[in-house]
Design an enzyme around this catalytic site. Structure first.
Site, PDB file in Angstrom:
ATOM      1  N   ASP A   1      96.434 -51.374 -47.638  1.00  0.00           N
ATOM      2  CA  ASP A   1      96.019 -50.403 -46.625  1.00  0.00           C
ATOM      3  C   ASP A   1      97.262 -49.551 -46.341  1.00  0.00           C
ATOM      4  OD1 ASP A   1      95.406 -49.004 -44.315  1.00  0.00           O
ATOM      5  OD2 ASP A   1      95.167 -50.778 -43.047  1.00  0.00           O
TER       6      ASP A   1
ATOM      7  N   LYS B   1     100.987 -39.599 -44.103  1.00  0.00           N
ATOM      8  CA  LYS B   1      99.599 -39.648 -44.558  1.00  0.00           C
ATOM      9  C   LYS B   1      98.764 -38.478 -44.012  1.00  0.00           C
ATOM     10  CE  LYS B   1      95.737 -42.886 -44.495  1.00  0.00           C
ATOM     11  NZ  LYS B   1      95.358 -44.222 -44.006  1.00  0.00           N
TER      12      LYS B   1
ATOM     13  N   GLU C   1      88.416 -46.568 -46.346  1.00  0.00           N
ATOM     14  CA  GLU C   1      88.807 -47.564 -45.344  1.00  0.00           C
ATOM     15  C   GLU C   1      87.604 -48.193 -44.639  1.00  0.00           C
ATOM     16  OE1 GLU C   1      91.661 -45.301 -43.070  1.00  0.00           O
ATOM     17  OE2 GLU C   1      93.071 -45.317 -44.739  1.00  0.00           O
TER      18      GLU C   1
ATOM     19  N   ASP D   1      87.535 -46.396 -35.930  1.00  0.00           N
ATOM     20  CA  ASP D   1      88.925 -46.689 -36.321  1.00  0.00           C
ATOM     21  C   ASP D   1      89.904 -45.859 -35.489  1.00  0.00           C
ATOM     22  OD1 ASP D   1      91.422 -46.905 -37.521  1.00  0.00           O
ATOM     23  OD2 ASP D   1      90.687 -46.634 -39.573  1.00  0.00           O
TER      24      ASP D   1
HETATM   25  P1  ADP Z   1      97.271 -46.742 -38.552  1.00  0.00           P
HETATM   26  O1  ADP Z   1      95.933 -47.081 -39.098  1.00  0.00           O
HETATM   27  O2  ADP Z   1      97.355 -45.369 -37.967  1.00  0.00           O
HETATM   28  O3  ADP Z   1      98.378 -47.030 -39.514  1.00  0.00           O
HETATM   29  P2  ADP Z   1      97.290 -49.138 -36.848  1.00  0.00           P
HETATM   30  O4  ADP Z   1      95.910 -49.566 -37.074  1.00  0.00           O
HETATM   31  O5  ADP Z   1      98.375 -49.999 -37.374  1.00  0.00           O
HETATM   32  O6  ADP Z   1      97.552 -47.635 -37.254  1.00  0.00           O
HETATM   33  O7  ADP Z   1      97.471 -48.982 -35.250  1.00  0.00           O
HETATM   34  C1  ADP Z   1      98.680 -48.713 -34.668  1.00  0.00           C
HETATM   35  C2  ADP Z   1      98.449 -48.429 -33.200  1.00  0.00           C
HETATM   36  O8  ADP Z   1      97.895 -49.591 -32.580  1.00  0.00           O
HETATM   37  C3  ADP Z   1      99.742 -48.124 -32.456  1.00  0.00           C
HETATM   38  O9  ADP Z   1      99.545 -46.997 -31.609  1.00  0.00           O
HETATM   39  C4  ADP Z   1      99.953 -49.359 -31.619  1.00  0.00           C
HETATM   40  O10 ADP Z   1     100.650 -49.105 -30.412  1.00  0.00           O
HETATM   41  C5  ADP Z   1      98.524 -49.786 -31.334  1.00  0.00           C
HETATM   42  N1  ADP Z   1      98.439 -51.192 -30.939  1.00  0.00           N
HETATM   43  C6  ADP Z   1      98.859 -52.264 -31.617  1.00  0.00           C
HETATM   44  N2  ADP Z   1      98.673 -53.386 -30.920  1.00  0.00           N
HETATM   45  C7  ADP Z   1      98.108 -53.009 -29.748  1.00  0.00           C
HETATM   46  C8  ADP Z   1      97.679 -53.713 -28.570  1.00  0.00           C
HETATM   47  N3  ADP Z   1      97.812 -55.039 -28.474  1.00  0.00           N
HETATM   48  N4  ADP Z   1      97.151 -52.988 -27.557  1.00  0.00           N
HETATM   49  C9  ADP Z   1      97.035 -51.649 -27.643  1.00  0.00           C
HETATM   50  N5  ADP Z   1      97.413 -50.933 -28.703  1.00  0.00           N
HETATM   51  C10 ADP Z   1      97.944 -51.602 -29.752  1.00  0.00           C
HETATM   52 MG    MG Z   2      94.493 -47.656 -40.385  1.00  0.00          MG
END
Ligand code: ADP
Ligand code: MG
Length: 452
Positions: free
Chosen positions: A9, A71, A172, A194
């Site tokens: 991913d 990205k 995704e 998402d």
């Molecule tokens: P992407 O798909 O954009 O790479 P992710 O799915 O990894 O991103 O999500 C990252 C986001 O999730 C960040 O903004 C992070 O702060 C938020 N995040 C991660 N854990 C938590 C949580 N426990 N509560 C709220 N937000 C969270």
């Molecule tokens: Mg993602």
């Protein structure tokens, strides 16, 4: 055991690599980054290239040479309005390359965007190889459902630069649905909500047997957890200004520290009702005396602040529902993807909108990699069977049967509403799917443009 096909991913904020061995799913942990590798690359003055968390920390002190959120831009032309916006927002330099392409400048060099993503992919490949003790070249990589041909090709280029052979690019939301094991004979429509760090995507999938059809997608490339962090950081800055008459937002490095503290506070408030963050020596007061910031926030207050922001995601859901020709409550299941969907407020608002509890059994930040790994395993099995069938006898060992021969069919490379998102499962492996899925019965439809 056959050589595994890794599932990746490649996220805007974080990336994940995983494998599935036929019985269990495993996320490969990076000794430095853990399960989530921040998709950040920093070019150190020592000419070292940092990837993941150590790179993200450099955002605090060397923002101009620390590259993130690539990205959003990969595969876009330089003329794109999204790039124009990015040039104003991003602290690093984006310049025009040959043939209307985008280049990133860091230190004394320019890089193409696939070259930057390749550094993240290369790291994932390396940790997988270290962990599994084998060369891992074959991969399934996921992309947002609304990625066009050029964005998909650029993602493939990135993988190639990283020495990976992409057997399949899958969407995704499809990967997330696969991870939940949806391959019933019943026709179902599922919504995949998402909310990541910087982007929001909503997809409606038509599921029939082993064929997933993207019925609709909508999204906002500038909506995610980062926006909540910025809101909190602003609030902190205001608090500090009122108390000490010092504006922290004018210093980019200090503001970065506020952002980091804000993200931490936000994640804490997912777990508890109230949290306190402390940042020492954030500014200098009279005669250079160090000033500390101590800031407390309640979940209720955060939710009040974030409400309009998260609300924007439902405007996009409305758009997707319109395209899919249905009402939210008619969706049979809702899957949550992305770290930001851990927030109780997001879960509550999604439940209200779709009038049902969303699926949360799987970790929202790992579920996409999970689906990619499952798909990778299905491809390994398909190859093994195919080769065995060719030889008309069982191979001496499964790994002998494993080759890099392409499989029966390619998925539709470009998304349009109504396109099929081909998914190969173990059972379907011998028979390449060539039929076009009919529209599901009993699901209200509006005319949806069909693939040419
Ligand atoms: P992407 O798909 O954009 O790479 P992710 O799915 O990894 O991103 O999500 C990252 C986001 O999730 C960040 O903004 C992070 O702060 C938020 N995040 C991660 N854990 C938590 C949580 N426990 N509560 C709220 N937000 C969270
Ligand atoms: Mg993602």
């Amino acid at each position: 055991m056959p050589v595994p096909v890794i599932g990746i991913d490649l996220g805007t904020t974080n990336s994940v690599v995983a494998v599935y061995d036929g019985s269990s799913f495993r996320v490969i942990e990076d000794p430095i980054n853990g399960k989530l590798t921040p998709s950040v690359v920093s070019f150190h003055p020592s000419s070292e290239v940092l990837i993941g968390k150590p790179a993200r920390e450099r955002r605090l002190i060397d923002a101009a040479n620390t590259i993130f959120s690539i990205k959003r831009l990969i595969g876009l032309p330089y003329k794109s309005p999204i790039l124009r916006q990015a040039r104003q927002r991003y602290p690093f330099k984006l310049v025009e390359g040959p043939a209307d392409s985008i280049l990133v400048r860091a230190r004394t060099r320019s890089f193409t965007l696939p070259e930057i993503s390749a550094l993240v992919l290369g790291r994932l490949r390396k940790i997988a190889e270290n962990e599994l003790g084998e060369t891992c070249t074959d991969a399934v990589v996921t992309v947002p459902a609304n990625f066009n041909d050029l964005q998909r090709t650029a993602t493939r280029d990135a993988a190639r630069i990283a020495g990976l052979n992409v057997l399949r690019i899958i969407n995704e939301p499809t990967a997330a649905a696969l991870a939940y094991g949806y391959r019933s004979d019943k026709r179902e429509r599922i919504a995949v909500y998402d909310l990541g760090g910087g982007t929001f995507d909503i997809s409606v999938l038509d599921l029939a047997g082993e064929v997933f059809q993207v019925a609709a997608t909508a999204g906002d490339p500038y909506l995610g957890g980062d926006d909540v962090d910025n809101m909190i950081a602003e609030r902190m800055g205001k608090f500090f200004l009122e108390r000490f008459r010092i504006d922290l937002s004018v210093q980019p490095d200090t503001y970065e520290r506020l952002r980091v503290a804000s993200e931490w506070l936000k994640c804490e408030l997912t777990e508890r009702e109230k949290a306190l963050v402390y940042a020492d020596d954030i500014a200098r007061g009279d005669r250079g005396a160090p000033l500390d910031l101590e800031f407390e926030l309640e979940r209720q207050e955060l939710e009040k602040m974030a409400f309009p922001l998260i609300g924007r995601s439902f405007d996009k859901c409305e758009e997707a529902m319109r395209i899919a020709g249905m009402r939210p409550a008619q969706v049979q299941r809702v899957i949550l993807v992305g770290g930001s969907t851990r927030a109780p407020q997001v879960r509550k608002m999604v439940a209200e909108y779709f009038d049902q509890e969303p699926m949360t059994d799987l970790d929202p930040d790992l579920v996409v990699a999970h689906g990619a790994a499952l798909q990778g395993h299905a491809l390994v099995m398909a190859r093994t069977k195919k080769r065995a069938a060719k030889e008309r006898l069982a191979p001496a060992s499964v790994s002998d049967a494993y080759s890099t021969e392409p499989l029966g069919y390619e998925q539709q490379p470009r998304y349009r509403p109504g396109d099929l998102d081909w998914v190969l499962t173990e059972d379907a492996a011998q028979e390449p799917i060539t039929k076009v899925a009919a529209r599901p019965a009993g699901v209200p439809t509006e005319p949806v443009p069909q693939p040419p």
